[in-house]
Design a protein around this motif. Structure first.
Motif, mmCIF file in Angstrom:
data_model
loop_
_atom_site.group_PDB
_atom_site.id
_atom_site.type_symbol
_atom_site.label_atom_id
_atom_site.label_comp_id
_atom_site.label_asym_id
_atom_site.label_seq_id
_atom_site.Cartn_x
_atom_site.Cartn_y
_atom_site.Cartn_z
ATOM 1 N N ALA A 10 0.853 -1.187 0.000
ATOM 2 C CA ALA A 10 0.000 0.000 0.000
ATOM 3 C C ALA A 10 0.888 1.236 0.000
ATOM 4 O O ALA A 10 1.813 1.344 0.809
ATOM 5 C CB ALA A 10 -0.902 0.002 1.226
ATOM 6 N N TRP A 12 1.052 4.926 0.958
ATOM 7 C CA TRP A 12 0.348 5.830 1.882
ATOM 8 C C TRP A 12 1.070 7.171 1.913
ATOM 9 O O TRP A 12 2.292 7.223 2.130
ATOM 10 C CB TRP A 12 0.333 5.174 3.255
ATOM 11 C CG TRP A 12 -0.221 5.983 4.381
ATOM 12 C CD1 TRP A 12 -1.502 6.393 4.544
ATOM 13 C CD2 TRP A 12 0.504 6.438 5.533
ATOM 14 N NE1 TRP A 12 -1.640 7.088 5.721
ATOM 15 C CE2 TRP A 12 -0.414 7.127 6.355
ATOM 16 C CE3 TRP A 12 1.823 6.328 5.951
ATOM 17 C CZ2 TRP A 12 -0.041 7.708 7.562
ATOM 18 C CZ3 TRP A 12 2.203 6.897 7.153
ATOM 19 C CH2 TRP A 12 1.280 7.581 7.945
ATOM 20 N N VAL A 17 -4.361 6.156 1.613
ATOM 21 C CA VAL A 17 -3.739 5.185 0.701
ATOM 22 C C VAL A 17 -4.025 5.635 -0.727
ATOM 23 O O VAL A 17 -5.186 5.747 -1.131
ATOM 24 C CB VAL A 17 -4.283 3.765 0.939
ATOM 25 C CG1 VAL A 17 -3.723 2.794 -0.099
ATOM 26 C CG2 VAL A 17 -3.934 3.296 2.352
ATOM 27 N N ILE A 20 -2.045 0.888 -4.767
ATOM 28 C CA ILE A 20 -1.907 -0.491 -4.305
ATOM 29 C C ILE A 20 -1.105 -1.266 -5.345
ATOM 30 O O ILE A 20 -1.321 -1.103 -6.547
ATOM 31 C CB ILE A 20 -3.281 -1.187 -4.140
ATOM 32 C CG1 ILE A 20 -4.199 -0.400 -3.204
ATOM 33 C CG2 ILE A 20 -3.109 -2.622 -3.655
ATOM 34 C CD1 ILE A 20 -3.751 -0.374 -1.777
ATOM 35 N N VAL A 326 -2.598 1.419 8.532
ATOM 36 C CA VAL A 326 -2.750 0.947 7.151
ATOM 37 C C VAL A 326 -2.396 -0.526 7.061
ATOM 38 O O VAL A 326 -3.101 -1.321 6.428
ATOM 39 C CB VAL A 326 -1.872 1.768 6.189
ATOM 40 C CG1 VAL A 326 -1.967 1.216 4.770
ATOM 41 C CG2 VAL A 326 -2.280 3.235 6.214
ATOM 42 N N ALA A 330 -4.894 -3.493 5.928
ATOM 43 C CA ALA A 330 -4.554 -4.320 4.776
ATOM 44 C C ALA A 330 -4.530 -5.801 5.159
ATOM 45 O O ALA A 330 -5.007 -6.659 4.408
ATOM 46 C CB ALA A 330 -3.204 -3.891 4.206
ATOM 47 N N VAL A 347 3.901 -1.261 3.610
ATOM 48 C CA VAL A 347 3.351 0.097 3.499
ATOM 49 C C VAL A 347 4.499 1.019 3.115
ATOM 50 O O VAL A 347 5.486 1.139 3.845
ATOM 51 C CB VAL A 347 2.708 0.554 4.819
ATOM 52 C CG1 VAL A 347 2.144 1.968 4.658
ATOM 53 C CG2 VAL A 347 1.601 -0.411 5.243
#
Length: 348
Positions: A10, A12, A17, A20, A326, A330, A347
């Motif tokens: 992800a 961020w 976010v 992906i 996050v 996820a 992340v």
């Protein structure tokens, strides 16, 4: 043979976010079946798949039977059902409590896993059916299965339910930003073939689409009355709905569900569709001179972790104050979508 894994990343920006990335290194086991005789392939399939082994085996049996001009094998549906119950219980009694820092009763899960192994081996519920139904209704739902499935309780669990704490924890999490279309359920193999054939190509098993778009498969797709709620809790409730239906089926209160369907679009070709715990599994085989010329498998993981599919839709736009939030979201989303291989979360 390595089972591969999913690398989920992800991006961020400190607040939301914004992108992906999904890398799927799961090997295409179907390539190992090409050039073999049907008998050799049937012997190899249970060895190639450690997850949903019985679903994979029954899909292979049905596809190869139709390709060879034979009838679809009529046994095996109960084994698929019991295997699905094992997978659902694994998530509900072990994986979700672990992810949510709730108590885990591994002994209870191990006991039921072994009992369901007996159902798989026998291909029949026999005396285990009534006991399994009691466990589902008294310990998992704390509700009568039939009434709960009809929505009379609004999807609520009784206070004594083992799953009530994890659902309560998931209800506090923010709803997912985007809902992915779900793959139709309950179609026969011919209808699934017709829906996939326009997009069928060498790339399709890794990047499957329905009517030109990625789609989510699995328990949530099987229960329309739960879809409107969205979110992680809805997917857990859908697993419970699957188990409630299995409880009714195991005790003869509803007819056994059709879990295996097959179709031959042309001589020498067999297309099988099997409904597993994780969702729709498809096998297509083409025979030539007694050997397999082509074999393709489309698994639920490839639907749910399509680069533009449910995992991306469920995380893109998620707002968080720190990277750990996050990462946690996820991980929860990946668990809800239930890949058949291990996964890593990054992340950036």
């Amino acid at each position: 043979m390595s089972q591969g894994r999913l690398e989920l990343a992800a991006v961020w920006d400190g607040a939301v976010v914004v992108d992906i990335a999904i890398r799927n290194s799961r090997p295409e086991a179907s390539k190992l079946l090409r050039g073999r005789t049907p008998e050799q392939a049937l012997a190899a399939v249970p060895l190639l798949f450690g997850v949903c082994r019985h679903g994979q085996t029954q899909a292979a049996r049905a596809a190869l039977a139709l390709a060879g001009g034979a009838a679809i094998p009529q046994d095996g549906a109960t084994a698929i059902a019991a295997e699905a119950a094992q997978e659902h219980l694994w998530r509900l009694l072990v994986d979700w409590p672990t992810a949510l820092d709730l108590p885990v009763d591994r002994a209870l899960f191990a006991s039921w896993y072994q009992r369901l192994n007996g159902v798989v081996a026998q291909g029949a519920w026999n005396g285990s059916g009534a006991e399994f139904a009691r466990f589902c209704e008294q310990r998992l739902l704390d509700r009568a299965a039939a009434a709960w499935l009809m929505g009379r309780d609004g999807g609520r669990l009784g206070p004594a339910s083992l799953c009530a704490p994890l659902l309560a924890a998931l209800e506090t999490e923010a709803r997912l930003p985007t809902a992915t279309p779900t793959l139709p359920c309950g179609l026969d193999a011919q209808a699934y073939y017709a829906g996939m054939a326009p997009d069928w190509s060498q790339a399709f098993p890794r990047l499957p689409v329905w009517q030109g778009r990625p789609a989510e498969t699995g328990a949530l797709a099987r229960w329309p009355w739960l879809r409107t709620g969205g979110g992680l809790a809805a997917r857990v409730r859908a697993r419970l709905a699957d188990l409630a239906l299995l409880a009714l089926e195991a005790t003869g209160r509803v007819l056994p569900q059709t879990r295996v369907s097959a179709f031959s679009p042309e001589p020498g070709v067999g297309f099988a569709a099997v409904e597993t715990a994780r969702g729709l599994l498809v096998h297509q085989v083409r025979l030539g001179q007694g050997r397999i010329d082509d074999y393709r498998i489309v698994a639920p993981t490839e639907w749910n972790f399509h680069p533009d599919g449910a995992f991306r839709d469920g995380l893109l736009g998620f707002r968080a104050d720190d990277a750990e939030a996050v990462r946690r979201r996820a991980g929860h989303l990946a668990l809800a979508l239930d890949p058949c291989v291990p996964f890593n979360i990054a992340v950036d």
